[in-house]
Design an enzyme around this catalytic site. Structure first.
Site, PDB file in Angstrom:
ATOM      1  CG  ASP A   1     -13.266 -60.641  -6.437  1.00 12.85           C
ATOM      2  OD1 ASP A   1     -14.187 -59.887  -6.076  1.00 12.85           O
ATOM      3  OD2 ASP A   1     -12.806 -60.648  -7.591  1.00 12.85           O
TER       4      ASP A   1
ATOM      5  CG  ASP B   1     -17.328 -56.804  -4.732  1.00 15.46           C
ATOM      6  OD1 ASP B   1     -16.414 -55.966  -4.864  1.00 15.46           O
ATOM      7  OD2 ASP B   1     -17.936 -57.303  -5.696  1.00 15.46           O
ATOM      8  CD  GLU B   2     -11.154 -56.370  -5.965  1.00 15.11           C
ATOM      9  OE1 GLU B   2     -10.098 -56.648  -6.561  1.00 15.11           O
ATOM     10  OE2 GLU B   2     -12.033 -55.627  -6.452  1.00 15.11           O
TER      11      GLU B   2
END
Length: 452
Positions: A22, A129-130
């Site tokens: 993350d 973003d993960e």
């Protein structure tokens, strides 16, 4: 320690090794990559925001900005009351504001994703973003002898190696959770932000989860947290010890899912993501509001963000829809279909605002904008000319079944108060790029797919 020691592989009988990666305050981290002088400064990245203007909504706020009460989905005008622009005042506190630049963020994310795919055979990109990684075949739960005591797993070394590569080669921080399943890895990555690394060995899952507040369990937002508290359930251990039948009676099938996650039971496999079915963003107000301008400003910002994300993915769309959640938990959806796919950000905003007019006098807890019926990589972009907008009927809207107004979906839809999130689908995961990103809001931003 050598790289080979990080990559001793597990036997077939060993539990899986799942990483949840993350990126911390990803949009803000990208802006700091571009402007190093912003490091350590309060930084707000706004969607629908233009330099010097008070319009738009907060997409993400750096940790420094959050100290002044700035949070995801907050109107920029409200953020400016708490944290004036540094360019306009010499007083303290003051912060820096930047508009969302998805093209740049996608470039940075692609560099991160390249590292993840190099380090794992199976990667599930949840959002920009993960991501989840299954590294079972790359490392093991075996321990190494550090300073005369076996106190660190080889898997921890491998996760640290991935974190260091991201920092060294891309220049943005990441938090990583390591666990034997996806649900626990998710909790682990949130456990020590920012720039954290938390490892939960198979034998430690129950002890790790039990003392955590119930809100730490993936899928438990403020509304569900309050309802669980009414049942005397305050910690993950309390939830794990509850009667699953009682939970199912209160929360439906989601109650059983939360019960399993609190116990560390999750047999889902990490599967690669495909192309999205739809793209959406939604945002909750801290309290229900009847203010027309506040609702329109929020929808405009969401529409701009969704349209920009579609363009960044070379996607065109044929249906534009909104979601309106009114008290107590009523989910209302409206959509308009066009005669062909388009890429017209202004039209997305116009249609969304027109659909919102129906709820002009209604108190609203949450709003969302979605584009669907996507097509990718078209040779010639269809233009607006000749496309007549017509209201979608039940049969025209392929996504309607995901939006049906049930109590469970309604409760989930308002379970992340004052947070910017993606659409939530029926399995409790966030409906982002392929309707399968996580209902993840701890970081307060649009998320490699919690807006982090």
């Amino acid at each position: 320690m050598t790289f080979a020691e990080f990559t001793d592989t597990a036997s077939d009988d060993d539990p899986r090794i799942i990483l949840h990666v993350d990126m911390d305050c990803f949009y803000a981290s990208c802006e700091r990559l571009r402007e190093p002088a912003l490091r350590g400064e309060p930084l707000v990245v706004g969607m629908g925001y233009e330099a010097g203007e008070p319009h738009g909504a907060v997409a993400t706020a750096s940790y420094e900005a959050r100290e002044y009460g700035i949070d995801s989905a907050q109107p920029i005008s409200q953020a400016l009351d708490s944290l004036p622009r540094a360019a306009e005042t010499d007083a303290e506190p003051a912060g820096y504001y930047r508009p969302v630049d998805l093209d740049f963020y996608e470039e940075v994310a692609s560099d991160v994703k390249a590292i993840l795919h190099d380090c794992a055979d199976v990667v599930r990109e949840v959002s920009i973003d993960e991501a989840y990684l299954d590294v079972t075949d790359r490392t093991s739960w075996g321990v190494v002898d550090a300073d005369g005591s076996e106190d660190r797993t080889i898997a921890e070394g491998y996760a640290r190696y991935i974190k260091q590569r991201i920092d060294r080669e891309v220049g943005v921080p990441a938090s990583v959770g390591v666990a034997p399943n996806m649900a626990t890895a998710k909790v682990a990555s949130d456990h020590d932000k920012p720039d954290g690394l938390t490892v939960v060995r198979p034998s430690e899952v129950t002890d790790f989860l039990a003392p955590l507040p119930v809100a730490a369990i993936h899928g438990v937002g403020p509304v569900t947290e309050r309802e669980l508290a009414e049942l005397g359930i305050d910690t993950a251990g309390d939830l794990a010890a509850a009667d699953p039948t009682d939970l199912a009676d209160r929360f439906g099938e989601r109650g059983r899912e939360l019960y399993a996650r609190a116990r560390g039971d999750d047999d889902r496999e990490v599967t690669p993501t495909g192309r999205p079915k739809s793209l959406s963003r939604e945002s909750a107000f801290t309290e229900a509001t009847e203010e027309t301008e506040a609702k329109r400003e929020r929808v405009s910002a969401l529409a701009a963000d969704v349209a920009a994300r579609a363009r960044s993915r070379d996607a065109m769309y044929q249906t534009v829809g909104i979601k309106v959640v009114t008290p107590p938990f009523d989910v209302n959806t409206r959509a308009t279909s066009l005669s062909g796919p388009i890429d017209e950000p202004d039209l997305v905003e116009s249609i969304a605002l027109d659909l919102l007019d129906e709820f002009d006098d209604d108190p609203v807890r949450k709003l969302g904008v979605r584009v669907s019926k996507l097509s990718f990589g078209a040779q010639d972009q269809a233009r607006l000319d000749g496309f007549d907008a017509t209201p979608a009927t039940d049969s025209e809207d392929d996504d309607r079944t995901e939006w049906e107004n049930t109590a469970d979906i309604a409760r989930e839809a308002v379970d992340t108060d004052a947070q910017l999130t993606d659409w939530v689908d029926d399995d409790g995961d966030r409906a982002d790029d392929d309707d399968e990103s996580d209902n993840h809001t701890a970081e307060g931003q649009s998320s490699l797919g919690r807006y982090d």
